[in-house]
Design a protein around this motif. Structure first.
Motif, short mmCIF file in Angstrom:
data_model
loop_
_atom_site.label_atom_id
_atom_site.label_comp_id
_atom_site.label_asym_id
_atom_site.label_seq_id
_atom_site.Cartn_x
_atom_site.Cartn_y
_atom_site.Cartn_z
N UNK A 180 101.57 -26.18 83.65
CA UNK A 180 100.27 -26.02 84.06
C UNK A 180 100.03 -25.12 85.05
N UNK A 181 98.73 -24.13 84.77
CA UNK A 181 98.44 -23.23 85.78
C UNK A 181 97.07 -23.47 86.22
N UNK A 182 96.96 -23.18 87.62
CA UNK A 182 95.52 -23.37 88.24
C UNK A 182 94.82 -24.59 88.03
N UNK A 183 95.36 -25.66 88.79
CA UNK A 183 94.50 -26.73 88.55
C UNK A 183 93.07 -26.59 88.93
N UNK A 184 91.99 -27.18 88.32
CA UNK A 184 90.67 -27.24 88.97
C UNK A 184 90.21 -27.89 90.05
N UNK A 185 89.25 -27.53 90.80
CA UNK A 185 88.90 -28.02 92.12
C UNK A 185 88.70 -29.42 92.05
N UNK A 186 89.27 -30.32 92.95
CA UNK A 186 89.32 -31.74 92.90
C UNK A 186 90.43 -32.39 92.16
N UNK A 187 91.30 -31.85 91.77
CA UNK A 187 92.64 -32.26 90.95
C UNK A 187 93.87 -31.79 91.65
N UNK A 188 95.04 -32.50 91.47
CA UNK A 188 96.22 -32.46 92.20
C UNK A 188 96.86 -31.24 91.16
N UNK A 189 98.24 -31.14 91.49
CA UNK A 189 98.97 -29.90 91.04
C UNK A 189 99.39 -30.47 89.36
N UNK A 190 99.12 -31.57 89.04
CA UNK A 190 99.46 -32.13 87.66
C UNK A 190 97.98 -31.81 86.79
N UNK A 191 96.74 -31.29 87.42
CA UNK A 191 95.55 -31.20 86.86
C UNK A 191 94.90 -32.49 86.56
#
Length: 377
Positions: A109-120
């Motif tokens: 998983x690359x580049x989680x969106x703003x407001x989400x943790x490292x797992x998206x």
């Protein structure tokens, strides 16, 4: 594993820029197949947010992936998509050779969106082992509950059931391979083939560490870590989706993701990554990456002037190289090194304005940089 058992992976599409599964054998880590998120057919009633125009915020975003240890169907690829039934056939390797049972399943998983943790913003997938023919579950486990995954700067999880996780990440060729490119650089400079760029790039094709399809890598010659100089790399920025700000994928982007990575052949795959969304793109659409190995930051090197500043002086004192990665490239975007053979030099003619031209400059160069023709509106 054997042909009578499927690995069934159920999860939710994460809120991230890029998402993929890779299956490789063990212990050689040779590739079976790698599947990007946009290739999946979602479960019935769900949405795949990685498809162009799809609802990025869809709540019903479930997928199912099966790993089946049989040969692919005749005249079929290793990956066969289906609603609730996406299957990777792992009976053979990518090149068609027989595969030994067992191996690795990697979730990226690359580049989680703003407001989400490292797992998206979603749980790690739930894994079950099921009889391939009877469809009856006989073993169930949630790997996310039992073991913390390996996580790297760009989002890398090893979710496979392995007794020993001490496997070697190093897919890069040995030191001789890195010496090879430096010899090529010297030869080309003697031929006058420099094009005012101090960095020389060549086509790089890793076999395991980053095996995803539709991804192009170029690797630089060894970086000169001169504390009295700055390395200025300038190139036209390929367009990419703004999923970081929770804006969905339109489908007209040049590629899904790109990055510049510091690497070393001394036992490590990557030291640091600069992702596309972390760079400043100037008014002409260019990245002006300024890398320091000890030199002070000139006053003119600011985001307002279109510069991205990187202090690399704190990186380990090992030989450094750069890898420029273009991931999930649009069929309508020709400005990559895709057609350059492995280990061959990549030229500005191959990539046009999108070629990362790197020059070592004195810090005083930037005293009048705003008057330079490159930086004028």
């Amino acid at each position: 594993m054997d042909a009578d058992t499927d690995i069934v992976i159920k999860g939710r599409f994460p809120y991230v820029r890029h998402f993929s599964f890779t299956v490789a054998n063990s212990p050689t880590h040779r590739l079976v197949d790698s599947v990007a998120g946009r290739e999946f057919i979602p479960d019935p009633g769900s949405t795949n947010p990685f498809l162009p125009g799809a609802n990025w915020g869809a709540q019903n975003r479930n997928y199912t992936l099966k790993v089946r240890f049989t040969n692919p169907p005749e005249e079929s690829n290793h990956f066969v998509p289906g609603a609730g039934n996406n299957v990777i056939y792992a009976g053979t390797l990518e090149n068609g050779e027989p595969n030994r049972p067992g191996g690795l399943i990697i979730l990226r998983v690359y580049v989680p969106s703003i407001g989400y943790d490292k797992t998206g913003g979603v749980d790690l997938p739930f894994i079950t082992y099921c009889p391939a023919k009877k469809g009856k579950r006989h073993l169930s486990s949630s790997y996310a509950e039992k073991q913390e995954g390996y996580y790297h700067s760009e989002g890398f999880f090893d979710i496979s059931q392995q007794n020993n996780h001490d496997w070697d990440h190093k897919d890069l060729d040995d030191e001789d391979d890195f010496n090879f490119i430096n010899s090529k650089v010297r030869k080309n400079k003697k031929k006058g083939y420099k094009h005012s760029c101090d960095l020389t790039w060549r086509r790089f094709k890793p076999e395991f560490a980053q095996p995803e399809g539709n991804t192009v890598y170029t690797i630089s010659n060894r970086i000169d870590r001169d504390p009295g100089k700055l390395l200025l790399i300038r190139w036209k920025a390929p367009t990419f989706p703004d999923t970081y700000h929770n804006i969905g994928i339109a489908g007209n982007e040049d590629m899904q993701y790109w990055s510049m990575n510091f690497i070393t052949p001394i036992g490590l795959l990557g030291l640091s990554t600069i992702s596309d969304y972390q760079t400043i793109i100037d008014k002409k659409g260019y990245v002006n990456l300024v890398i320091s190995f000890g030199a002070q930051r000139p006053s003119g090197v600011t985001p307002e002037n279109g510069f991205t500043w990187v202090d690399a002086s704190q990186l380990p004192l090992v030989p450094l190289f750069l890898i420029y990665r273009n991931n999930q490239i649009s069929q309508n975007f020709p400005y990559t090194a895709e057609d350059v053979p492995k280990n061959k030099i990549v030229t500005p003619q191959d990539m046009g304005k999108y070629y990362p031209c790197g020059e070592y400059v004195d810090p005083n160069y930037f005293n009048s940089c705003c008057d330079h023709e490159h930086y004028k509106e």
